[in-house]
Design a protein around this motif. Structure first.
Motif, mmCIF file in Angstrom:
data_model
loop_
_atom_site.group_PDB
_atom_site.id
_atom_site.type_symbol
_atom_site.label_atom_id
_atom_site.label_comp_id
_atom_site.label_asym_id
_atom_site.label_seq_id
_atom_site.Cartn_x
_atom_site.Cartn_y
_atom_site.Cartn_z
ATOM 1 N N ARG A 211 -58.395 52.460 -52.555
ATOM 2 C CA ARG A 211 -58.891 53.648 -53.276
ATOM 3 C C ARG A 211 -59.037 53.326 -54.758
ATOM 4 O O ARG A 211 -59.997 53.728 -55.409
ATOM 5 C CB ARG A 211 -57.953 54.828 -53.063
ATOM 6 N N LEU A 212 -58.050 52.616 -55.306
ATOM 7 C CA LEU A 212 -58.128 52.211 -56.704
ATOM 8 C C LEU A 212 -59.312 51.277 -56.919
ATOM 9 O O LEU A 212 -60.018 51.374 -57.931
ATOM 10 C CB LEU A 212 -56.829 51.512 -57.114
ATOM 11 N N GLU A 226 -61.907 64.072 -58.067
ATOM 12 C CA GLU A 226 -61.662 62.934 -57.189
ATOM 13 C C GLU A 226 -60.412 62.165 -57.617
ATOM 14 O O GLU A 226 -59.645 61.689 -56.775
ATOM 15 C CB GLU A 226 -62.877 61.999 -57.187
ATOM 16 N N LEU A 227 -60.181 62.036 -58.911
ATOM 17 C CA LEU A 227 -59.012 61.306 -59.393
ATOM 18 C C LEU A 227 -57.721 62.053 -59.086
ATOM 19 O O LEU A 227 -56.687 61.440 -58.790
ATOM 20 C CB LEU A 227 -59.145 61.050 -60.893
ATOM 21 N N ILE A 228 -57.750 63.377 -59.152
ATOM 22 C CA ILE A 228 -56.574 64.166 -58.779
ATOM 23 C C ILE A 228 -56.277 63.983 -57.290
ATOM 24 O O ILE A 228 -55.119 63.855 -56.878
ATOM 25 C CB ILE A 228 -56.779 65.649 -59.124
ATOM 26 N N TYR A 229 -57.316 63.933 -56.466
ATOM 27 C CA TYR A 229 -57.112 63.674 -55.044
ATOM 28 C C TYR A 229 -56.476 62.309 -54.821
ATOM 29 O O TYR A 229 -55.533 62.156 -54.046
ATOM 30 C CB TYR A 229 -58.449 63.733 -54.287
ATOM 31 N N GLY A 248 -58.552 59.573 -69.363
ATOM 32 C CA GLY A 248 -59.279 58.463 -69.954
ATOM 33 C C GLY A 248 -60.291 57.845 -69.010
ATOM 34 O O GLY A 248 -61.257 57.202 -69.447
ATOM 35 N N LEU A 249 -60.109 58.052 -67.699
ATOM 36 C CA LEU A 249 -61.001 57.496 -66.683
ATOM 37 C C LEU A 249 -62.012 58.515 -66.178
ATOM 38 O O LEU A 249 -63.100 58.140 -65.733
ATOM 39 C CB LEU A 249 -60.165 56.954 -65.513
ATOM 40 N N ALA A 250 -61.680 59.799 -66.246
ATOM 41 C CA ALA A 250 -62.541 60.855 -65.700
ATOM 42 C C ALA A 250 -63.848 60.935 -66.483
ATOM 43 O O ALA A 250 -63.856 61.215 -67.680
ATOM 44 C CB ALA A 250 -61.813 62.198 -65.732
ATOM 45 N N ARG A 517 -63.370 64.628 -49.550
ATOM 46 C CA ARG A 517 -64.355 63.660 -49.120
ATOM 47 C C ARG A 517 -63.652 62.457 -48.511
ATOM 48 O O ARG A 517 -62.929 61.742 -49.191
ATOM 49 C CB ARG A 517 -65.213 63.211 -50.313
ATOM 50 N N PRO A 518 -63.826 62.201 -47.202
ATOM 51 C CA PRO A 518 -63.116 61.082 -46.568
ATOM 52 C C PRO A 518 -63.653 59.743 -47.043
ATOM 53 O O PRO A 518 -64.732 59.651 -47.633
ATOM 54 C CB PRO A 518 -63.417 61.298 -45.076
#
Length: 524
Positions: A211-212, A226-229, A248-250, A517-518
């Motif tokens: 995922r990372l 998506e990052l929180i997920y 910083g990534l969002a 989203r899978p």
């Protein structure tokens, strides 16, 4: 270097002894052993760019006890990792891990994979050593740290350090590519090995590491949602970092849409995130996305009491919000309460559970299942939210008349019933569940699409509905609402404040929801 208390050691920093965690001490020791050091250090501590290698370490460079500095430095962390020449990921020492030898072999394989460009060679090496060692590597606690999301997502070059070994991040990319194109590798293995290989393949594909890697490769996936997920299962000492660690990534938060402020309460951080998403969601699934994100974010925080206290403080000091500050949701009226029975007290059930033999614990028996169901029924304390019936796109189900409502075993709750008490009920279409203690006969049951969240509504004289609380309905699922009896459901439009949203989606089940989203083949 974050996420829980560990043993400490001492380093010498600018002539001063500084206590750091053992994990950081080991990382610095091994970096120095690899000749990564400050050479020709003058006695007057004057550094020159020519012979100095600078290392930035958040645990050392940020004064965690000063809120102002913490806010400022965390705001800069995204730029720091993005512009760094190299980012080191310290995985630990061989002697400190139960499966250290397996991790050692996996890092060796990754290092070897980076030396070849031909995918066929990658495949041969993976088949030679097997996948089980990679499982040991992928299950290290390091990958569960919240802060590594932006560190890995933004770094231009990442080097993995394990004991005296190192490997480039490109090895992960070669492994991901190989696993995707060879599927289960079953065409290259014997029948005996095939089942084991397939199991390992599934564990690796669904791992946090990949995922990372996906967030590192595909910038379009780096939205705050998506990052929180992705980080919902990750670990951090401060729950507010479940949000701040990814700003910083969002990609949708690069212009100050959300400020970093550690003086804010957890509920205020939750409110900031949900209001940001309320303004940015513009698709037809806005209601479903808001409910799902609110549920996951609260469960990820894992501080229900702190969130509830913040919600009550918000109600005590804020004015009734304007219409533009309300969240618009949609639900379906699936029935009315036709029967109410004697109340059930969660305290009584807990006493029964506590008297069971210790080896049973909170096993999935009917008693534990009932406790979980009770936890999903409670009142809504905010009175500034409401619901209205939408124009009639559906055929209406006839409502039962008063004289046909079943009156047997009816319990009329008193005003003193507490939040730990629930009322078993039956709807007009014979569905059963638990309602909050302030529920009454003929209250409306409303379920939200793609969700197990059920609201109890009470019709007012002006035609609007008051939101009474949340209920649990047997066999309610995210995929449907059960059989339709006598027609179709009415659509209900909600306009709720942030407290009502928080209470409707409060985390009651310890099992968290997976991302909406899978994983697709693009993420392998």
């Amino acid at each position: 270097m974050r996420g829980g208390k560990t043993s400490t050691d001492v380093i010498l920093l600018n002539g001063h002894h500084v206590e750091v965690r053992k994990n950081l001490w080991q990382a610095l020791w091994h970096l120095r052993a690899r000749n990564f050091c400050v050479s020709d250090l003058a006695k007057d501590h004057k550094f020159t760019e020519k012979n100095t290698k600078w290392i930035w370490i958040d645990a050392v460079c940020i004064n965690q006890s000063t809120t102002t500095e913490r806010n400022h430095q965390v705001l800069l962390m995204g730029r720091i990792y993005k512009t760094a020449v190299e980012v080191f990921a310290w995985l630990g020492c061989l002697s400190d891990l139960p499966f250290g030898s397996g991790v050692h072999t996996a890092v060796y394989q990754l290092e070897a994979l980076t030396e070849y460009k031909d995918p066929k060679v990658w495949e041969e090496r993976i088949l030679r050593y097997g996948l089980h060692n990679f499982v040991h590597l992928f299950t290290l606690q390091y990958w569960q740290r919240m802060w590594i999301l932006q560190e890995i997502g933004l770094a231009s070059k990442i080097t993995l350090l394990f004991d005296t070994m190192s490997a480039d991040w490109a090895g992960f990319e070669h492994l991901r590519h190989t696993l995707h194109w060879t599927k289960h590798l079953e065409f290259y293995t014997s029948v005996w090995v095939r089942k084991e290989t397939s199991t390992f393949w599934g564990l690796l594909i669904a791992s946090q590491v990949f995922r990372l890697a996906f967030h590192r490769l595909d910038a379009s996936s780096n939205t705050l949602e998506e990052l929180i997920y992705t980080g919902q299962f990750s670990v951090c000492a401060d729950p507010r970092d479940k949000v701040y660690a990814v700003l910083g990534l969002a990609t949708d938060c690069q212009n100050g849409e959300l400020e970093i402020d550690y003086s804010k309460s957890l509920f205020e951080v939750y409110s900031d995130v949900m209001n940001f998403c309320r303004k940015t969601y513009r698709d037809t699934k806005q209601s479903e996305r808001l409910l799902r994100l609110s549920t996951i974010l609260q469960a990820s925080f894992d501080r229900a009491g702190e969130l509830n206290d913040g919600a009550e403080a918000w109600l005590a000091c804020s004015n009734v919000p304007t219409k533009t500050n309300l969240f618009k949701l949609r639900g379906l009226r699936t029935g009315i309460i036709a029967q109410l029975r004697a109340p059930v007290h969660s305290g009584t059930l807990l006493n029964k559970v506590s008297r069971r033999p210790p080896h049973l614990g909170m096993s999935p028996d009917p008693l534990s299942k009932q406790l979980l169901e009770l936890s999903k029924a409670y009142p809504i304390t905010s009175k500034s939210s409401f619901a209205t019936q939408v124009s009639f796109p559906f055929k209406l189900r006839p409502l039962p008349e008063n004289d046909t409502t079943k009156q047997s075993k009816i319990f009329r709750p008193s005003k003193n019933e507490t939040i730990h008490t629930c009322l078993p009920f039956t709807t007009d279409d014979n569905r059963t569940g638990y309602a909050p203690p302030n529920a009454q006969l003929r209250d409306t049951i409303c379920q939200f699409p793609d969700s197990e969240i059920v609201a109890v509504l009470r019709e007012q004289q002006d035609g609007r509905y008051e939101i009474i609380g949340r209920a649990f309905v047997e066999n309610a699922s995210s995929s449907g609402f059960g059989p339709v009896v006598g027609g179709f459901w009415r659509e209900i439009g909600f306009e709720v404040d942030v407290v009502t949203l928080q209470q409707l989606t409060a985390a009651t089940d310890p099992v968290l929801i997976m991302p909406g989203r899978p994983l697709t083949s693009r993420q392998w």
